[in-house]
Scaffold this active site. Structure first.
Site, mmCIF file in Angstrom:
data_model
loop_
_atom_site.group_PDB
_atom_site.id
_atom_site.type_symbol
_atom_site.label_atom_id
_atom_site.label_comp_id
_atom_site.label_asym_id
_atom_site.label_seq_id
_atom_site.Cartn_x
_atom_site.Cartn_y
_atom_site.Cartn_z
ATOM 1 N N GLU A 489 0.807 -1.218 0.000
ATOM 2 C CA GLU A 489 0.000 0.000 0.000
ATOM 3 C C GLU A 489 0.841 1.269 0.000
ATOM 4 O OE1 GLU A 489 -3.866 -2.004 2.228
ATOM 5 O OE2 GLU A 489 -2.420 -0.824 3.392
ATOM 6 N N LYS A 602 5.757 -1.790 1.915
ATOM 7 C CA LYS A 602 5.087 -1.953 3.210
ATOM 8 C C LYS A 602 5.013 -3.431 3.609
ATOM 9 C CE LYS A 602 0.716 -0.911 5.573
ATOM 10 N NZ LYS A 602 -0.687 -0.472 5.393
#
Length: 761
Positions: A489, A602
């Site tokens: 993300e 991430k």
């Protein structure tokens, strides 16, 4: 990273009250039973930093979306599991001095969560401003044997005085959600009543009109005998009912309050019968008393641990970590109610709204497949089947048609209720997590009938979504997928995220396989599905096949790796090891603009796809991609470390696998990402289980057969785990001396251990 909790095989132990860590501890020491849960808030008043939290499964509120710039297609609300009525309160006042641990001097503070029995204990000595000292010892649990009962034993001992005290014992429905978008209270009073030794409040949620009835009964004893109260005041105000009693405290003598709570919702009882049902449950709890209730509760936990315990010898931190993860998973979801699912925070906090995410299918399902009877995992799949019409509505709102199904990123009832555009509408890979979960379930159980009963309808809807979401690139002569966010993300609105493209094409192939099976297994049922879904088999599957054959996958041929998405190599490629300590975690220290332009990842993205489809890749391809992408990964998603443990284990990177295992196992215990105060990361805890069983244990299922390729970390003497598989129960123990396999129950079975067939009887 905070290491203030003591290491212990079966307990979580906090010694000393540090106000800066209190909200973290409130999350970590949370208790629940699948029907309800409670953060580890204090029974007495506390004016310091705290996040009050009591939760009832399935009860939510559609909090109106709050965004600065409204886009067409945004959901109108963000569904939230509510902070429910407070049932634990026991407030104490001695000569107009409140027992408040933020104001009193606190010594000998200890908080213990006994995971073996699901008991939360706390003890401390508090000194008031005038020098009076009291010792308090409390115990409480949410009954695993009686899902609507909570019980507290709260003992007060005056250490240097005798005198009178006032106790306020109550139920309070006048509560707030910290994450309310407009600082709105979500509960309205329906009913309240209080009498000597008893109080009941019924509150309803605005808009959704769920009713929750919370009742309490109590008794105060000294030396095993009921205490005669000096004075009893019935206390009632809006959404609040209780008793204030006056008691005599005698120096050195323990006074014990036993408080029994019943928490019932209209999800399980008719609204007009809630109060009567609450009274019945309260009477049952009051009659059985604390010790009997706890005995029944502990027996359930004993059985649960027999089913799912993992033992680790020689490493207490690792042992504590895995048991903590299993404990939280087990008390969050029991599988008894197909209407329920697993919120990312479970019953430990408000963040993420307590709603259902793709985490359930991608991470949690394997845990429940291996540690519970098949109906538990089946119920998780049926939950999504029952939301199919809503998934079709979600797709229609975005312009898809003809029965295309787009499963929500966040939901309570099947309707999308998340409002970050780059996540909600671009992270489209999550809709295929439902398809992958079916593959997992059928491969594990052999229950192909699930396709016939439920699965094929869902697969047709999902496949239609992918067939409409792709578009053909004349320049590439390939089908491409534009404007997406992959699992990472920290990249938004990219083109041709490899994981998304790969998963979309796989889903189209898998849907075709399910069609072929149902046609041959039950042609009548297939005809019913064709009619119900208006399925044009030849026309639609021809299109699916063309897309699969011409799907575009970004590659870096020079490096011999898969590209996370088009243009990834335009970034400045840096390793996480080059980041300064003060820059971590970057999601709390950097601007979003800086994160999006960086190469830092991430969570597993390309590696997520390799993890799910590892048999599609040779070992060198897996190695090259792991060696490139893992050093770029900051692991700032709780879902990240476990995937890397499993791949590192496969590649023989023992040291990295162990380090990453500790990160996933102790993510909340040590607050790696500085966010545990908002609640524990429940769904990623299933990934911790996979880290041991699929990572170190090397368990795989191929064509209905179990394979194990285990190794043991250097820090451990041995480890063992138990799995249920197609009516059998297996125990696997790995030590420095080798691998022991045992069939504890069920028909004979042949498994593969490190490339050799082993017949178990």
């Amino acid at each position: 990273m905070k290491e203030y909790l003591k290491h212990h095989e079966w307990q979580i132990i906090e010694e000393g009250l540090d106000p800066h860590y209190n909200k973290i501890s409130e999350s970590v020491f949370s208790i629940g039973n699948g029907r309800m849960g409670q953060r580890a808030n204090f029974e007495e008043e506390y004016s310091g930093e705290t996040l009050r939290g009591s939760y009832v499964a399935g009860v939510y509120y559609p909090d109106k979306t709050r965004v600065g710039w409204w886009k067409n297609g945004y959901p109108e609300y963000f569904a939230k599991v509510l902070n429910a009525p407070n049932w634990i309160g026991i407030h104490i006042s001695i000569e107009n001095q409140k027992l408040d641990l933020a104001k009193c001097k606190v010594e000998d503070f200890t908080r213990i969560l006994d995971m073996k029995t699901g008991l939360l204990s706390r003890s401390f000595v508090a000194t008031f401003a005038d020098g009076k000292k009291v010792r308090v010892e409390s115990k409480r649990f949410c009954s695993m044997a009686h899902g609507e009962i909570g019980a507290i034993r709260y003992a007060i001992t005056p250490l240097n005085f005798s005198g009178k005290a006032f106790l306020s014992i109550y139920v309070d429905a006048d509560v707030v959600n910290k994450d309310s978008n407009y600082d709105e209270k979500f509960w309205e009073e329906v009913y309240k009543a209080a009498s000597e030794g008893k109080a009941i409040v019924t509150a309803q949620t605005k808009k959704t009109f769920f009713h929750v009835t919370t009742g309490m009964r109590y008794v105060v004893e000294s030396e095993g005998k009921k205490v005669n109260y000096g004075r009893i005041n019935i206390e009632q105000r809006e959404k609040f009912a209780g008793n204030i009693i006056q008691v005599d405290l005698v120096e050195g003598k323990e006074l014990v309050v036993y408080k029994y709570a019943a928490i019932l919702s209209s999800e399980n009882h008719p609204k007009d019968q809630l109060v009567a049902a609450c009274n019945k449950v309260l009477d049952e709890a009051f009659t059985k008393k604390f010790d009997k209730l706890f005995e029944e509760h502990a027996k359930v936990w004993e059985h649960k641990w027999e089913e799912c315990d993992i033992t680790i010898e020689g490493d207490i931190a690792a042992q504590q970590g895995i048991r903590f993860n299993i404990f939280q998973l087990t008390q969050t979801y029991t599988g008894e109610d197909e209407r329920l699912n697993i919120g990312p925070k479970g019953f430990t906090g408000e963040k993420y709204g307590g709603s259902t995410y793709w985490d359930t299918e991608a991470y949690c399902l394997p845990f429940y497949l291996s540690t519970s009877e098949p109906k538990v995992a089946r119920n998780l799949l049926i939950y999504r089947y029952k939301h199919l019409e809503k998934a079709i509505e979600n797709a229609k709102k975005l312009g898809f048609k003809d029965g295309a199904a787009f499963y929500p990123f966040v939901t309570m009832n099947g309707e999308e209720c998340h409002n970050e555009w780059e996540i909600t509408f671009e992270e489209i890979h999550r809709t295929s997590a439902m398809a992958y979960a079916m593959r997992d379930y059928v491969e594990y159980t052999g229950d192909k009938n699930y396709f016939t009963e439920f699965g094929l309808e869902v697969l047709i809807g999902i496949a239609r979504f992918w067939a409409q979401r792709v578009n053909f690139s004349a320049e590439k002569n390939k089908y491409v997928i534009l404007g997406v966010t992959g699992p990472n993300e920290y990249e938004n609105n990219v083109n041709n995220n490899w994981y998304t493209n790969y998963l979309g094409a796989w889903t189209l192939r898998f849907a075709q396989q399910a069609i072929d099976y149902v046609k041959s297994a039950d042609s009548k049922r297939f005809g019913e599905i064709v009619s119900k879904t208006n399925f044009k088999e030849q026309e639609e599957t021809s299109k699916w096949k063309e897309i699969v054959e011409k799907m575009y996958y970004p590659l870096d041929e020079k490096r011999g790796i898969i590209l996370q998405q088009d243009g990834f190599m335009d970034k400045e490629i840096l390793r996480v090891s080059e980041l300064k300590k003060e820059d971590r975690p970057i999601n709390q220290k950097w601007s979003w603009d800086r994160i999006l332009r960086s190469c830092f990842i991430k969570q597993a993205d390309v590696l997520q796809g390799i993890f799910l489809f590892e048999d599609d890749f040779d070992i060198e391809t897996i190695r090259k991609n792991y060696d490139f992408y893992e050093p770029l990964t900051v692991h700032e998603s709780s879902l990240s470390p476990c995937v890397h443990v499993i791949l590192a284990s496969k590649l023989g990177y023992k040291s990295s696998a162990y380090d990453l295992y500790l990160r996933t196992a102790r993510l909340d215990l040590d607050d790696y990402n500085n966010d545990t105060e908002e609640g524990c990361h429940i769904t990623s805890m299933a990934g911790t289980w996979m880290s041991v069983v699929k990572g170190f244990g090397g368990m795989r299922i191929r064509e209905g057969k179990l394979y194990f390729n285990p190794f043991i970390p250097d820090q451990w003497k041995s480890y063992s785990f138990r799995i249920e598989f197609r009516g059998r129960v297996l125990k696997i123990k790995v030590s420095k001396d080798g691998v022991e396999t045992k069939l504890e129950s069920g028909a004979p079975l042949t498994i593969d251990v490190k490339g050799e067939s082993v017949e178990l009887k």
